[in-house]
Scaffold this motif. Structure first.
Motif, mmCIF file in Angstrom:
data_model
loop_
_atom_site.group_PDB
_atom_site.id
_atom_site.type_symbol
_atom_site.label_atom_id
_atom_site.label_comp_id
_atom_site.label_asym_id
_atom_site.label_seq_id
_atom_site.Cartn_x
_atom_site.Cartn_y
_atom_site.Cartn_z
ATOM 1 N N THR A 5 0.847 -1.190 0.000
ATOM 2 C CA THR A 5 0.000 0.000 0.000
ATOM 3 C C THR A 5 0.885 1.244 0.000
ATOM 4 N N LYS A 33 -5.293 5.221 4.997
ATOM 5 C CA LYS A 33 -6.420 4.814 4.159
ATOM 6 C C LYS A 33 -6.556 3.301 4.148
ATOM 7 N N ASN A 34 -5.420 2.616 4.174
ATOM 8 C CA ASN A 34 -5.417 1.151 4.200
ATOM 9 C C ASN A 34 -6.084 0.646 5.474
ATOM 10 N N HIS A 52 -20.895 1.846 -0.194
ATOM 11 C CA HIS A 52 -19.614 2.513 0.051
ATOM 12 C C HIS A 52 -18.855 2.830 -1.244
ATOM 13 N N GLU A 53 -19.518 2.650 -2.370
ATOM 14 C CA GLU A 53 -18.944 2.960 -3.680
ATOM 15 C C GLU A 53 -17.619 2.235 -3.912
ATOM 16 N N ILE A 54 -17.624 0.942 -3.591
ATOM 17 C CA ILE A 54 -16.462 0.079 -3.810
ATOM 18 C C ILE A 54 -16.597 -0.604 -5.168
ATOM 19 N N GLU A 55 -15.568 -0.533 -5.985
ATOM 20 C CA GLU A 55 -15.596 -1.170 -7.304
ATOM 21 C C GLU A 55 -15.736 -2.681 -7.150
ATOM 22 N N LYS A 87 -12.263 -4.472 -5.688
ATOM 23 C CA LYS A 87 -10.945 -3.845 -5.553
ATOM 24 C C LYS A 87 -10.965 -2.837 -4.417
ATOM 25 N N ASP A 88 -9.820 -2.674 -3.770
ATOM 26 C CA ASP A 88 -9.727 -1.642 -2.751
ATOM 27 C C ASP A 88 -9.395 -0.305 -3.411
ATOM 28 N N PHE A 89 -9.109 0.703 -2.626
ATOM 29 C CA PHE A 89 -8.913 2.069 -3.140
ATOM 30 C C PHE A 89 -7.660 2.225 -3.983
ATOM 31 N N GLU A 90 -6.761 1.232 -3.961
ATOM 32 C CA GLU A 90 -5.548 1.274 -4.779
ATOM 33 C C GLU A 90 -5.566 0.247 -5.905
ATOM 34 N N PHE A 146 -9.868 1.204 5.333
ATOM 35 C CA PHE A 146 -10.575 0.312 4.416
ATOM 36 C C PHE A 146 -10.703 -1.084 5.004
#
Length: 323
Positions: free
Chosen positions: A16, A21-22, A103-106, A122-125, A25
């Motif tokens: 990360t 942020k990690n 939570h608008e997670i892809e 997927k996470d934010f990264e 999440f």
């Protein structure tokens, strides 16, 4: 040499670029417990965060090294291309799908791979993750959710599921898995038009599989934010690990030799397509330097780094992990 079968996944370690942020999440969105906030023992200037079930039982740990200057991953072959996380039942995936929307997670739709319901996201990264249902699991037992998790117990993540390798040469990796590590070829299925071979070890089941996808039409993956650094498989104890050290030495596979990690003991080597594999002992575990009730709340350092605490802490950006 009389080696016991590997027991399945021990942990997966990823990269990360942002520890805060990690942490948010993986604890607040996914509901995992941070069971250890420590440092990368090979580079003590960066965090090593361990997320898991209630006490970090072997087979439940998803860990992250924080490299703030890491670039974005260039996806490709010769990589650990997806990490699965086990949930109790098929209905749990509907819960998670709604949570990801909120939570608008892809994420993708629920699908069925190798006889199990799955939900990729997927996470934010861009870390590639898959929720996999344990509803029909008959192999390695799962972990136990933390009672303070924001996720209802009946849907909570309970450990690591199958790990996916994407490789340029299937035969080379299959040879290492079966002839060296003792995995058994179990199954195969098709993913996006490509064949995936399923290998299992020990008791088998969701927590003891490697899925290998052959793609020789891709560049080699360049690791960065959102990629997996290595996967570790379970060995019972130090005595068993030392046998593996001898085996790799005897067959002249380049390796790290025995490595003391305090929370477990380790051995590292690369398989034929370059993927980094660790063998790690089940113990001693994470409660040797802090009690169960407050795991992950303070910066923990193995005893051999304790005399460097002041210098180590001065290089780390403070990360508040006490709720």
């Amino acid at each position: 040499m009389n080696l016991k079968p590997l027991k399945g996944q021990h942990h997966v370690s990823a990269i990360t670029g942002n520890a805060k942020k990690n942490y948010d999440f993986y604890t607040k969105i996914l509901g995992l417990r941070l069971v250890k906030k420590t440092v990368n023992q090979d580079d003590t200037s960066v965090y090593h965060l361990f997320y898991a079930d209630e006490r970090g039982n072997p087979g439940t740990d998803l860990t992250f090294f924080e490299f703030p200057n890491a670039g974005q991953t260039r996806l490709g072959t010769n990589s650990i291309s997806a990490t699965s996380l086990r949930v109790p039942k098929d209905a749990s995936l509907e819960y998670w799908k709604h949570r990801f929307v909120d939570h608008e997670i892809e994420h993708n739709d629920i699908s069925y791979e190798s006889g199990r319901a799955t939900l990729s996201f997927k996470d934010f990264e861009g870390q590639r993750l898959i929720l996999v249902s344990d509803e029909n699991n008959v192999g390695v037992a799962s972990g136990k959710p933390w009672e303070k998790s924001p996720i209802p117990k009946e849907h909570a993540i309970v450990g690591l599921g199958p790990v996916m390798f994407t490789v340029a040469r299937l035969e080379a990796t299959a040879n290492v898995l079966t002839n060296l590590l003792g995995f058994r070829q179990k199954d195969s299925y098709t993913l996006d038009g490509y064949s995936v071979q399923v290998f299992e070890t020990g008791e088998g089941g969701t927590g003891a599989e490697v899925h290998v996808l052959e793609r020789n039409d891709l560049p080699v993956e360049r690791q960065g934010r959102g990629s997996v650094h290595h996967v570790a498989f379970r060995v019972e104890n130090q005595e068993e690990l030392l046998k593996w050290v001898d085996v790799l030495k005897d067959i002249r596979v380049p390796n790290s030799g025995f490595v003391e990690r305090y929370y477990f003991k380790s051995l590292y080597f690369r398989e034929a397509n370059g993927i980094l594999i660790e063998l790690a002992t089940d113990g001693p575990g994470f409660e040797g330097d802090e009690p169960f009730e407050t795991l992950g709340e303070k910066l923990s350092l193995p005893p051999y780094f304790e005399n460097q605490r002041e210098a180590i802490e001065s290089r780390l950006k403070p990360l508040e992990t006490k709720e």
